[in-house]
Design a protein around this motif. Structure first.
Motif, PDB file in Angstrom:
ATOM      1  N   ILE A  47     -20.764  30.808 -15.049  1.00  0.00           N
ATOM      2  CA  ILE A  47     -20.303  31.781 -16.010  1.00  0.00           C
ATOM      3  C   ILE A  47     -20.855  32.992 -16.393  1.00  0.00           C
ATOM      4  O   ILE A  47     -22.145  32.829 -16.136  1.00  0.00           O
ATOM      5  CB  ILE A  47     -19.722  30.951 -17.132  1.00  0.00           C
ATOM      6  N   ALA A  48     -20.436  33.973 -16.822  1.00  0.00           N
ATOM      7  CA  ALA A  48     -21.225  35.246 -17.240  1.00  0.00           C
ATOM      8  C   ALA A  48     -20.408  35.535 -18.662  1.00  0.00           C
ATOM      9  O   ALA A  48     -19.149  35.267 -18.756  1.00  0.00           O
ATOM     10  CB  ALA A  48     -21.079  36.259 -16.396  1.00  0.00           C
ATOM     11  N   THR A  49     -21.151  36.126 -19.338  1.00  0.00           N
ATOM     12  CA  THR A  49     -20.698  36.874 -20.718  1.00  0.00           C
ATOM     13  C   THR A  49     -20.266  38.480 -20.318  1.00  0.00           C
ATOM     14  O   THR A  49     -20.871  38.923 -19.236  1.00  0.00           O
ATOM     15  CB  THR A  49     -21.631  36.755 -21.848  1.00  0.00           C
ATOM     16  N   ARG A  50     -19.466  39.035 -21.246  1.00  0.00           N
ATOM     17  CA  ARG A  50     -19.476  40.424 -20.998  1.00  0.00           C
ATOM     18  C   ARG A  50     -20.926  41.178 -20.970  1.00  0.00           C
ATOM     19  O   ARG A  50     -21.765  40.837 -21.491  1.00  0.00           O
ATOM     20  CB  ARG A  50     -18.740  41.077 -21.959  1.00  0.00           C
ATOM     21  N   PRO A  51     -20.858  42.335 -20.209  1.00  0.00           N
ATOM     22  CA  PRO A  51     -22.248  42.979 -20.104  1.00  0.00           C
ATOM     23  C   PRO A  51     -22.743  43.504 -21.343  1.00  0.00           C
ATOM     24  O   PRO A  51     -21.808  44.166 -22.368  1.00  0.00           O
ATOM     25  CB  PRO A  51     -21.879  44.204 -19.213  1.00  0.00           C
ATOM     26  N   GLY A  52     -23.878  43.633 -21.690  1.00  0.00           N
ATOM     27  CA  GLY A  52     -24.468  43.970 -22.818  1.00  0.00           C
ATOM     28  C   GLY A  52     -26.018  44.045 -22.824  1.00  0.00           C
ATOM     29  O   GLY A  52     -26.572  43.075 -22.360  1.00  0.00           O
ATOM     30  N   ARG A  53     -26.657  45.012 -23.655  1.00  0.00           N
ATOM     31  CA  ARG A  53     -28.156  44.575 -23.742  1.00  0.00           C
ATOM     32  C   ARG A  53     -28.578  43.218 -24.895  1.00  0.00           C
ATOM     33  O   ARG A  53     -27.603  42.873 -25.359  1.00  0.00           O
ATOM     34  CB  ARG A  53     -28.751  46.102 -24.239  1.00  0.00           C
ATOM     35  N   LEU A  54     -29.879  43.123 -25.090  1.00  0.00           N
ATOM     36  CA  LEU A  54     -30.309  41.948 -25.810  1.00  0.00           C
ATOM     37  C   LEU A  54     -29.782  42.125 -27.265  1.00  0.00           C
ATOM     38  O   LEU A  54     -29.306  40.950 -27.647  1.00  0.00           O
ATOM     39  CB  LEU A  54     -31.702  42.156 -25.600  1.00  0.00           C
ATOM     40  N   LEU A  55     -29.530  43.061 -27.764  1.00  0.00           N
ATOM     41  CA  LEU A  55     -29.120  43.343 -29.226  1.00  0.00           C
ATOM     42  C   LEU A  55     -27.727  42.805 -29.271  1.00  0.00           C
ATOM     43  O   LEU A  55     -26.978  42.661 -30.416  1.00  0.00           O
ATOM     44  CB  LEU A  55     -29.486  44.506 -29.803  1.00  0.00           C
ATOM     45  N   ASP A  56     -26.816  42.917 -28.205  1.00  0.00           N
ATOM     46  CA  ASP A  56     -25.564  42.592 -28.263  1.00  0.00           C
ATOM     47  C   ASP A  56     -25.128  40.848 -28.029  1.00  0.00           C
ATOM     48  O   ASP A  56     -24.125  40.887 -28.168  1.00  0.00           O
ATOM     49  CB  ASP A  56     -24.873  43.569 -27.054  1.00  0.00           C
ATOM     50  N   VAL A  57     -26.353  40.187 -27.655  1.00  0.00           N
ATOM     51  CA  VAL A  57     -26.244  38.952 -27.215  1.00  0.00           C
ATOM     52  C   VAL A  57     -26.054  38.031 -28.454  1.00  0.00           C
ATOM     53  O   VAL A  57     -27.283  38.215 -29.311  1.00  0.00           O
ATOM     54  CB  VAL A  57     -27.209  38.528 -26.011  1.00  0.00           C
ATOM     55  N   GLN A  58     -25.170  37.093 -28.614  1.00  0.00           N
ATOM     56  CA  GLN A  58     -25.147  36.109 -29.585  1.00  0.00           C
ATOM     57  C   GLN A  58     -26.070  34.909 -28.982  1.00  0.00           C
ATOM     58  O   GLN A  58     -25.819  34.650 -27.830  1.00  0.00           O
ATOM     59  CB  GLN A  58     -23.997  35.820 -30.135  1.00  0.00           C
ATOM     60  N   ALA A  59     -26.413  34.055 -29.889  1.00  0.00           N
ATOM     61  CA  ALA A  59     -27.019  32.899 -29.581  1.00  0.00           C
ATOM     62  C   ALA A  59     -25.994  31.788 -28.812  1.00  0.00           C
ATOM     63  O   ALA A  59     -26.362  31.222 -27.875  1.00  0.00           O
ATOM     64  CB  ALA A  59     -27.889  32.104 -30.613  1.00  0.00           C
ATOM     65  N   PRO A  61     -29.017  50.582 -15.045  1.00  0.00           N
ATOM     66  CA  PRO A  61     -28.816  52.066 -14.509  1.00  0.00           C
ATOM     67  C   PRO A  61     -28.188  52.903 -15.650  1.00  0.00           C
ATOM     68  O   PRO A  61     -27.675  53.896 -15.162  1.00  0.00           O
ATOM     69  CB  PRO A  61     -27.739  51.873 -13.192  1.00  0.00           C
ATOM     70  N   GLY A  62     -28.811  52.791 -16.595  1.00  0.00           N
ATOM     71  CA  GLY A  62     -28.122  53.599 -17.808  1.00  0.00           C
ATOM     72  C   GLY A  62     -27.078  52.969 -18.377  1.00  0.00           C
ATOM     73  O   GLY A  62     -26.619  53.548 -19.649  1.00  0.00           O
ATOM     74  N   PHE A  63     -26.784  51.814 -18.069  1.00  0.00           N
ATOM     75  CA  PHE A  63     -25.406  51.146 -18.906  1.00  0.00           C
ATOM     76  C   PHE A  63     -25.676  49.888 -18.186  1.00  0.00           C
ATOM     77  O   PHE A  63     -26.064  49.420 -17.410  1.00  0.00           O
ATOM     78  CB  PHE A  63     -24.116  51.758 -18.160  1.00  0.00           C
ATOM     79  N   PRO A  64     -25.165  48.668 -19.270  1.00  0.00           N
ATOM     80  CA  PRO A  64     -25.387  47.427 -18.984  1.00  0.00           C
ATOM     81  C   PRO A  64     -24.427  46.979 -17.689  1.00  0.00           C
ATOM     82  O   PRO A  64     -23.080  47.364 -17.286  1.00  0.00           O
ATOM     83  CB  PRO A  64     -24.771  46.678 -20.347  1.00  0.00           C
ATOM     84  N   VAL A  65     -24.949  46.194 -16.811  1.00  0.00           N
ATOM     85  CA  VAL A  65     -24.411  45.666 -15.729  1.00  0.00           C
ATOM     86  C   VAL A  65     -24.117  44.223 -15.842  1.00  0.00           C
ATOM     87  O   VAL A  65     -23.507  43.498 -15.077  1.00  0.00           O
ATOM     88  CB  VAL A  65     -24.947  46.080 -14.381  1.00  0.00           C
ATOM     89  N   THR A  66     -24.947  43.328 -16.701  1.00  0.00           N
ATOM     90  CA  THR A  66     -24.925  42.311 -16.998  1.00  0.00           C
ATOM     91  C   THR A  66     -25.607  41.885 -18.383  1.00  0.00           C
ATOM     92  O   THR A  66     -25.593  42.883 -19.149  1.00  0.00           O
ATOM     93  CB  THR A  66     -25.754  41.557 -15.679  1.00  0.00           C
ATOM     94  N   ALA A  67     -25.874  40.770 -18.551  1.00  0.00           N
ATOM     95  CA  ALA A  67     -26.191  40.340 -19.840  1.00  0.00           C
ATOM     96  C   ALA A  67     -27.295  39.418 -19.705  1.00  0.00           C
ATOM     97  O   ALA A  67     -27.509  38.666 -18.686  1.00  0.00           O
ATOM     98  CB  ALA A  67     -25.383  39.649 -20.988  1.00  0.00           C
ATOM     99  N   ILE A  68     -28.424  39.516 -20.626  1.00  0.00           N
ATOM    100  CA  ILE A  68     -29.655  38.754 -20.289  1.00  0.00           C
ATOM    101  C   ILE A  68     -29.305  37.187 -20.164  1.00  0.00           C
ATOM    102  O   ILE A  68     -30.143  36.589 -19.236  1.00  0.00           O
ATOM    103  CB  ILE A  68     -30.721  39.108 -21.526  1.00  0.00           C
TER     104      ILE A  68
END
Length: 275
Positions: free
Chosen positions: A105-117, A164-171
């Motif tokens: 599975i994957a979560t919606r794309p976002g950078r580290l500060l967008d990720v919840q535990a 590439p200047g925008f989130p393509v995945t999440a950590i």
């Protein structure tokens, strides 16, 4: 002086890819890449156990006559994996030839500060812990085969960082897929003496994947256009891969054609990591 192995090579080249009589398990088999893999393996002669958490989707697969065995299971639940293993082992008679750990599975794309535990925990529960639980439960049957092959579906995002200047995945997704590569290599070393091979496939940007659906549905048409431009610019072949493009590699790793291959990561990305 280098010694040579005089062991005769059995069969014609085509027979190396023959999966007739093999027992195979595919997780996440009811849709996306998993369904493509399960169908292709069946068409190559293997008897396939389809494992997925979506009961209705699995029933639809069985309705078109492509399921040799159907098991509904949540791979994030240890008890559910144990129940799945009991059903699979009864079906295969305690001897399994191939395990395709595809569920993810994957979560919606976002950078580290967008990720919840909770996002981290959910992704790792399926992508890495689930693969561990399934492999551990079925490994004795793979050993019994004498030619067991584990194929883990990782991602090229587990091998490189991409922004590439925008989130393509999440950590969480990238980290879990990197962990799956480490799991693959260690498994290959630990059970080589028992003739169990373990390899990973690391797809790049392919249509029909869960990550692709998350990417395309999160931001609408603008996100799709942005992603298409990124692929065209960065992927040397210039386009997203198709699910069917992966079939040959899956069959190769499941078959005797790859009998001397273990502990490897096959990056299938249209050349993006070759830059």
């Amino acid at each position: 002086m280098m010694s040579t192995d005089s062991t005769p090579q059995s069969g014609l080249p085509g027979s190396l890819f023959d999966l007739a009589g093999r027992k195979v398990v595919v997780t996440g088999a009811a849709s996306g890449l998993g369904r493509i893999f399960a169908e292709a393996l069946s068409q190559s002669g293997a008897a396939v156990a389809w494992v997925d958490r979506e009961a209705e989707a699995l029933a639809a697969c069985e309705a078109v006559g492509v399921c040799d065995c159907r098991v509904v299971a949540d791979l994030g639940d240890e008890a559910g994996v144990s129940q799945m293993a009991e059903k699979v082992l009864a079906w295969c008679g305690g001897k399994l030839d191939v395990l395709i750990n595809n569920a993810g599975i994957a979560t919606r794309p976002g950078r580290l500060l967008d990720v919840q535990a909770k996002d981290w925990d959910r992704v790792f529960a399926i992508n890495l812990r689930g693969a561990f639980l399934v492999t551990q439960a079925l490994l004795p049957a793979l050993i019994q085969s004498g030619r067991g092959s584990v194929v883990n579906i990782s991602s090229y995002l587990g091998t490189v960082g991409v922004y590439p200047g925008f989130p393509v995945t999440a950590i969480p997704y990238a980290a879990s897929k990197a962990g799956l590569i480490g799991f693959t290599r260690q498994l290959a070393i630990e059970y080589a003496a028992e003739q169990v091979r373990a390899n990973a496939i690391a797809p790049g940007w392919h249509s029909g994947t869960r990550l692709g659906r998350e990417r395309d549905t999160t931001g609408g048409a603008a996100a799709v256009a942005q992603m298409d431009a990124f692929v065209e610019r960065e992927v040397p072949l210039g386009y997203r891969g198709r699910p069917a493009d992966l079939v040959g590699l899956v069959i190769y790793l499941a078959s005797d054609a790859s009998s001397y291959v273990t502990g490897q990561v096959f990056v299938h990305d249209g050349g993006i990591t070759a830059r």
